[in-house]
Design an enzyme around this catalytic site. Structure first.
Site, mmCIF file in Angstrom:
data_model
loop_
_atom_site.group_PDB
_atom_site.id
_atom_site.type_symbol
_atom_site.label_atom_id
_atom_site.label_comp_id
_atom_site.label_asym_id
_atom_site.label_seq_id
_atom_site.Cartn_x
_atom_site.Cartn_y
_atom_site.Cartn_z
ATOM 1 N N SER A 89 0.961 -1.124 -0.055
ATOM 2 C CA SER A 89 0.107 0.130 -0.024
ATOM 3 C C SER A 89 0.778 1.274 -0.021
ATOM 4 O O SER A 89 2.068 1.224 0.075
ATOM 5 C CB SER A 89 -0.903 -0.053 1.342
ATOM 6 N N LYS A 146 5.291 -0.160 9.450
ATOM 7 C CA LYS A 146 5.386 1.240 9.776
ATOM 8 C C LYS A 146 6.678 1.793 10.392
ATOM 9 O O LYS A 146 7.456 1.045 10.714
ATOM 10 C CB LYS A 146 3.918 1.689 10.912
ATOM 11 N N SER A 255 -2.807 6.450 6.348
ATOM 12 C CA SER A 255 -2.134 5.226 7.104
ATOM 13 C C SER A 255 -3.043 4.873 8.245
ATOM 14 O O SER A 255 -3.402 5.564 9.228
ATOM 15 C CB SER A 255 -0.622 5.693 7.576
#
Length: 307
Positions: A89, A146, A255
């Site tokens: 993504s 992340k 996010s």
């Protein structure tokens, strides 16, 4: 299932090893005895081809013997050293793009068994600013990637798209750190990133000792109402519990991270992202006769270490 390939690789490796071991322990002595008897009868030594014709090794055992060493090396490297991951993504833009393939250093924080992920021993401490892969706390079968923003004891505020950090107070310190604004500077953009048709603003930010770029969508209002609510804190404030970490994506308005679902337990950490080893563009038109999963180009300029 995030751990599916690790489990499958482990089981296949064990199966190949057991077939090879069974053949070596029970079948091979019989073959060697037969060859020895024939050589004694002929009073001469047989060559390899003749031995194979006289007492052939079973195809399954032969295949297991040939693939087991390769599978074993892959299993060890993938389980304890480096594992490849694909970025699915845009949540880590501009640092990582969809289509990037990265190597994750599995031994950065701990060594775990490949089947049940039980920690065998700790090897390091996660630091603010590092990019890490972890098991999504809401669904541990899914891997997320992340950036670590908060470590145990840190106080974090994300208010009006500005990040504030108060590092945990160390007992040996004479004075505890104060709440600080994470400064950011607008970066000149030689490449513009978009969220749908909206151009994103690029900033330079420093978390811990790591400088990195982030993206902000000026058209999106703060989503405080959707933030994870921790008892005893403001709606846009969090205090990281012991044994947990707070993660955020670099593409701040695109996010799904700790702001929305909370903290990541240390047991969920998989490893630290270290290197982009391949990067594909996937911009194929819907009218193309080729499948959508076929890359349109290789982004050679993206290959290298991760900051």
């Amino acid at each position: 299932m995030a751990n599916f390939y690790s489990i499958l690789l482990t089981l296949v490796t064990i199966a190949a090893g057991l077939v090879w071991l069974y053949d070596a322990k029970f079948k091979k002595p019989t073959r060697l005895t037969r060859i020895a008897e024939e050589e004694q009868r002929l009073q001469q030594q047989l060559d390899d081809e003749a031995r194979e014709r006289l007492a052939p090794q079973g195809r399954v055992a032969e295949f297991a013997q040939s693939v087991f060493p390769i599978l074993f090396v892959i299993l060890i490297v993938r389980s304890f050293f480096y594992e490849p991951f694909r970025i699915p993504s845009a949540s880590m833009m501009p640092t990582m793009l969809a289509g990037d393939f990265i190597l994750v250093q599995k031994y950065s924080y701990s060594i775990r068994d490949p089947l049940f992920r039980t920690e065998l021993f700790a090897t390091g401490t996660p630091e603010r600013g590092e990019i890490a892969v972890f098991k999504y706390p809401v669904n541990p079968q899914v891997d997320f990637i992340k950036r670590i923003i908060g470590t145990p004891g840190d106080r974090i505020i994300y208010r009006n798209k500005t990040l504030y950090l108060e590092p945990a107070c160390v007992k040996q310190s004479a004075e505890c750190p104060q709440l600080q604004v994470i400064e950011r500077d607008v970066r000149p953009q030689d490449e513009v990133y978009f969220s749908r048709s909206t151009p994103l603003v690029r900033y330079r930010e420093q978390i811990g000792t790591v400088e990195h770029d982030i993206l902000i969508d000026p058209t999106i209002a703060p989503r405080t109402a959707y933030f994870y609510q921790q008892a005893g804190t403001a709606p846009d404030e969090w205090i990281v519990p012991e044994g947990h970490y707070f993660f955020m994506g670099d593409n701040r308005d695109n996010s799904e991270d700790s702001r929305y679902w909370g903290f990541v337990p240390q047991d969920n950490l998989v490893g630290r992202a270290t290197f982009i080893w391949m990067s594909f563009e996937m911009n194929r038109d819907a009218s193309s006769w080729l499948p959508q999963w076929v890359p349109t180009a290789v982004r050679w300029n993206r290959l290298g270490s991760v900051e």
